[in-house]
Design a protein around this motif. Structure first.
Motif, short mmCIF file in Angstrom:
data_model
loop_
_atom_site.label_atom_id
_atom_site.label_comp_id
_atom_site.label_asym_id
_atom_site.label_seq_id
_atom_site.Cartn_x
_atom_site.Cartn_y
_atom_site.Cartn_z
N ARG A 195 -4.48 -43.35 -32.65
CA ARG A 195 -3.28 -43.17 -33.47
C ARG A 195 -3.19 -41.72 -33.95
O ARG A 195 -4.13 -41.19 -34.53
CB ARG A 195 -3.33 -44.10 -34.69
N ASP A 196 -2.06 -41.09 -33.72
CA ASP A 196 -1.86 -39.70 -34.16
C ASP A 196 -2.14 -39.52 -35.65
O ASP A 196 -2.69 -38.50 -36.06
CB ASP A 196 -0.40 -39.26 -33.90
N ASP A 197 -1.73 -40.53 -36.46
CA ASP A 197 -1.83 -40.35 -37.91
C ASP A 197 -3.24 -40.60 -38.44
O ASP A 197 -3.57 -40.17 -39.54
CB ASP A 197 -0.81 -41.24 -38.65
N TYR A 198 -4.11 -41.29 -37.67
CA TYR A 198 -5.43 -41.66 -38.20
C TYR A 198 -6.60 -41.02 -37.45
O TYR A 198 -7.74 -41.17 -37.87
CB TYR A 198 -5.62 -43.18 -38.17
N VAL A 199 -6.33 -40.36 -36.35
CA VAL A 199 -7.42 -39.92 -35.47
C VAL A 199 -8.42 -39.01 -36.20
O VAL A 199 -9.63 -39.16 -36.06
CB VAL A 199 -6.87 -39.24 -34.19
N GLU A 200 -7.93 -38.07 -37.01
CA GLU A 200 -8.84 -37.11 -37.64
C GLU A 200 -9.77 -37.80 -38.64
O GLU A 200 -10.97 -37.53 -38.67
CB GLU A 200 -8.04 -36.00 -38.33
N GLU A 201 -9.20 -38.70 -39.45
CA GLU A 201 -10.00 -39.36 -40.48
C GLU A 201 -10.98 -40.36 -39.85
O GLU A 201 -12.13 -40.48 -40.29
CB GLU A 201 -9.08 -40.08 -41.49
N ARG A 253 -1.17 -34.04 -25.88
CA ARG A 253 -0.19 -33.83 -26.96
C ARG A 253 -0.41 -32.49 -27.68
O ARG A 253 0.26 -32.22 -28.68
CB ARG A 253 -0.27 -34.98 -27.96
N ASP A 254 -1.39 -31.73 -27.20
CA ASP A 254 -1.67 -30.42 -27.80
C ASP A 254 -1.96 -30.56 -29.31
O ASP A 254 -1.50 -29.76 -30.11
CB ASP A 254 -0.50 -29.45 -27.56
N HIS A 255 -2.72 -31.59 -29.65
CA HIS A 255 -3.02 -31.92 -31.05
C HIS A 255 -4.37 -31.27 -31.40
O HIS A 255 -5.41 -31.92 -31.41
CB HIS A 255 -3.09 -33.45 -31.17
N THR A 256 -4.31 -29.96 -31.71
CA THR A 256 -5.56 -29.18 -31.82
C THR A 256 -6.44 -29.63 -32.98
O THR A 256 -7.66 -29.73 -32.83
CB THR A 256 -5.22 -27.68 -31.97
N SER A 257 -5.84 -29.89 -34.15
CA SER A 257 -6.68 -30.26 -35.31
C SER A 257 -7.44 -31.55 -35.03
O SER A 257 -8.59 -31.71 -35.46
CB SER A 257 -5.83 -30.39 -36.57
N ALA A 258 -6.83 -32.48 -34.28
CA ALA A 258 -7.53 -33.72 -33.91
C ALA A 258 -8.64 -33.42 -32.91
O ALA A 258 -9.74 -33.99 -32.99
CB ALA A 258 -6.55 -34.72 -33.31
N LEU A 259 -8.39 -32.51 -31.98
CA LEU A 259 -9.43 -32.14 -31.01
C LEU A 259 -10.64 -31.52 -31.70
O LEU A 259 -11.78 -31.73 -31.27
CB LEU A 259 -8.86 -31.17 -29.96
N VAL A 260 -10.39 -30.74 -32.75
CA VAL A 260 -11.50 -30.15 -33.51
C VAL A 260 -12.39 -31.27 -34.07
O VAL A 260 -13.62 -31.23 -33.94
CB VAL A 260 -11.00 -29.24 -34.66
N ARG A 261 -11.74 -32.30 -34.66
CA ARG A 261 -12.51 -33.40 -35.25
C ARG A 261 -13.24 -34.21 -34.17
O ARG A 261 -14.38 -34.66 -34.37
CB ARG A 261 -11.60 -34.32 -36.07
N LEU A 262 -12.61 -34.41 -33.02
CA LEU A 262 -13.26 -35.12 -31.92
C LEU A 262 -14.42 -34.30 -31.34
O LEU A 262 -15.45 -34.85 -30.95
CB LEU A 262 -12.24 -35.46 -30.83
N ALA A 263 -14.24 -32.97 -31.32
CA ALA A 263 -15.33 -32.09 -30.86
C ALA A 263 -16.50 -32.17 -31.84
O ALA A 263 -17.67 -32.18 -31.43
CB ALA A 263 -14.83 -30.65 -30.73
N GLN A 264 -16.21 -32.21 -33.15
CA GLN A 264 -17.27 -32.34 -34.16
C GLN A 264 -18.02 -33.66 -33.98
O GLN A 264 -19.25 -33.70 -34.08
CB GLN A 264 -16.68 -32.26 -35.56
#
Length: 628
Positions: free
Chosen positions: A238-244, A286-297
């Protein structure tokens, strides 16, 4: 009265108020706080006012009471104080219009500070009262989460501990929650995720952040179970929850455990490589960079923890060691994709693991197996890409972005050199293939590509004995330098390539002894940079490095003295304006070394000296005559 207090507070917060009026208002408000038991009228003002500024002042005044005067209140007063807070929170607040976040955060802070003072001894139901009130509706759910965040910030998190007393309070509150209701709290979190994931994304995001704060110290089975894990993984899509959600999974992966066997078992249960790869592909698309940062972490944390476990279990032959290595090998390709990402924030998130991975491989006994060699080659390919300058890198005026990249590049090259040291054959084969490929198409290759492969060859020289490598049969190093000499990147139009090529040819000048016929071409290429270079830093560096190269070649340069001195003297006598005085002195010294080389006859020395010195003397005499 209340109206007067309200006016005074508003006056204090009004930037347009006259200074003397503001001073009077401030003194009036301080006077209110001087009265015994002043917190009661402050509570009444908090309840009675509609003005957010006045509410804020009231809450700040009540926080001061808890922080500085609470110990002087009677037990009955403390009960009454807490009752006022609960009354506002559970009875009055749900009926109010929506309140600004800064007011709600202040209430949460006040509640947390009361917990700090009284829980669990004097106020045993501080947490259970909140749990029992969650069915009131979203507004209380929101406050429940804010209060748990405030408990972490004000009491629990060691980041905020300033003394041993703070740590003791933290332990007391954590033990109270553990003994009394931590299971109910976790159930409440899951219920919030379940109830609101469609209707109220803000609450769900807030809940995931709260959960991530508590994973480090609660029993891991409270969040690693058949309820929470599928929720976390579904939220990654989910775009809205992926980072958290990625934040929660990262905290689970980093959970401290002394024994590596249960830690591997935990990671095997938690990590779903297929879902992780799918989440990354989705964010990439989707070029969702901030989410990719969290997935990379997250990926980096999983790999780092597995690496530590595998090191501890190394040689045991245990099932856990086998499963740990299997999962690590399945996760590393995803990590390398993150490392290779064009956005340096995504790439940077993996660098801690990359550094640790290379350090672990250095200790590997009995050589690297085919799988590790493959991973190392992938990593070198990634790092080669990451040290390339971007097309919009500003070499002239380096701003914050450029400084950040240069620091990142330095760190990446440290890792590259570590690989060069413990896997020299693999590294040299990789660099040789890279440099010969780019040199064979120098005219069409991009500037960043050319600069990076030449710099790889330069950095390689730091990690080996150059002379002994060059003297090996079928020397890869000799083949690299020969490839560079044949392509002549000194003639490249970009200053960054020119500098890299000059530094590299200086570092490997011993090759020119072995490839003697190349010497005139290299020296002339340096001279061309001095004469035709548009960048003054390149011209200056070329003078300095040319002198160093000629010093290194003194014993084998006499065959080329005639043509080289002619080229040097033409530069010294005609292009005086383009070369600054200190650089000219280096060129004079270089010319002197050419003339002093073994094998140059006295007649030739005299002839060449005359050709340079006589015109200079004539020029000086002419200048003297014009001033006479």
């Amino acid at each position: 009265g209340m109206e007067e207090a309200e006016r005074a507070i508003l006056c204090m917060y009004d930037p347009g108020s006259d200074a003397s009026v503001k001073q009077g208002a401030s003194e009036y408000c301080q006077g209110l706080k001087a009265n015994e038991g002043y917190w009661r009228p402050v509570f009444r003002l908090l309840v009675g006012t509609l003005k957010p500024e006045v509410k804020f002042w009231c809450l700040q005044a009540l926080i001061e009471v808890v922080n500085h005067k609470y110990a002087s209140l009677s037990p009955q007063d403390c009960v009454e104080f807490r009752q006022y807070v609960l009354s506002w929170l559970l009875e009055l607040y749900p009926a109010m219009d929506p309140q600004p976040p800064f007011i709600l955060n202040k209430v949460a802070q006040l509640y947390a500070l009361l917990v700090r003072q009284d829980y669990p001894e004097q106020w045993s139901d501080a947490v259970t009262t909140l749990l029992a009130s969650l069915n009131v509706g979203p507004c209380i759910v929101d406050m429940f989460l804010r209060i748990f965040d405030a408990l972490d910030e004000e009491i629990i998190s060691s980041e905020f501990h300033r003394s041993p007393a703070d740590a003791a309070v933290s332990m007391r509150v954590k033990d109270g929650i553990r003994d009394q209701c931590v299971g109910q709290v976790a159930e409440a979190w899951f219920t919030i995720l379940q109830a609101y994931h469609q209707s109220d994304p803000r609450l769900v995001k807030g809940c995931l952040v709260t959960v991530s704060r508590y994973i480090a110290w609660i029993d891991i089975s409270l969040v690693v179970n058949d309820q929470f894990l599928p929720a976390f993984w579904s939220f990654l899509e989910r775009d809205d929850y992926v980072e958290e959600a990625a934040g929660c999974l990262t905290e689970i992966a980093c959970k401290k455990m002394t024994d590596p066997k249960p830690k591997v078992a935990l990671l095997v249960v938690v990590v779903n490589t297929e879902l992780l790869a799918r989440a990354m592909q989705l964010r990439q698309a989707r070029d969702h960079t901030s989410a990719l940062v969290r997935l990379a972490q997250l990926t980096s944390a999983v790999c780092k923890e597995l690496l530590v476990c595998c090191e501890k279990l190394s040689g045991t032959g245990s099932e856990e060691e086998r499963r740990g290595r299997e999962l690590l090998n399945a996760t590393i390709p995803m990590l390398l994709r993150c490392s290779a990402h064009a956005d340096n924030d995504v790439s940077q998130a993996t660098m801690e693991f990359v550094t640790g991975f290379v350090a672990a491989l250095k200790k590997t006994e009995g050589g690297l197996d085919a799988e590790l060699q493959g991973q190392l080659l992938q990593l070198l390919e990634v790092l080669k890409g990451k040290v390339m300058f971007s097309d919009d890198f500003d070499f002239e005026i380096q701003g914050e972005d450029e400084e950040f990249f240069m620091e990142y590049r330095r760190e990446a090259f440290i890792t590259v050199k570590n690989i060069f040291r413990f896997a020299p054959d693999l590294a040299q084969a990789f660099v040789l293939q890279s440099v010969t490929d780019v040199m064979s198409r120098l005219a069409t290759a991009s500037t960043p590509e050319v600069e990076s492969v030449i710099t790889l060859v330069y950095e390689l020289g730091e990690t080996l004995n150059i002379e002994s490598e060059l003297n090996k049969p079928d020397s890869s190093l000799l083949a690299m330098i020969t490839s560079i000499l044949c392509a002549n990147p000194l003639g490249h139009p970009h200053p960054a390539v020119q500098k890299a090529a000059m530094e590299t040819l200086n570092r490997y000048s011993v090759v020119l002894r072995m490839r003697n016929a190349s010497i005139p071409g290299v020296v002339r290429a340096f001279l061309q940079l001095i004469v035709g270079g548009t960048d003054p830093t390149v011209r200056s560096r070329a003078c300095y490095l040319l002198l160093k190269v000629i010093k290194a070649l003194r014993g084998c340069i006499s065959a080329h003295t005639e043509s080289l001195v002619q080229s040097m003297s033409a530069l010294l006598l005609t292009d005086t304006a383009r070369v600054v005085q200190s650089d000219r002195l280096q060129l004079f010294e270089a010319t002197g070394l050419l003339l002093a080389a073994e094998g140059v006859t006295p007649q030739d020395k005299s002839r060449h000296l005359s050709s340079i010195v006589v015109p200079l003397v004539e020029e000086m005499e002419g200048m003297e005559a014009s001033y006479a």
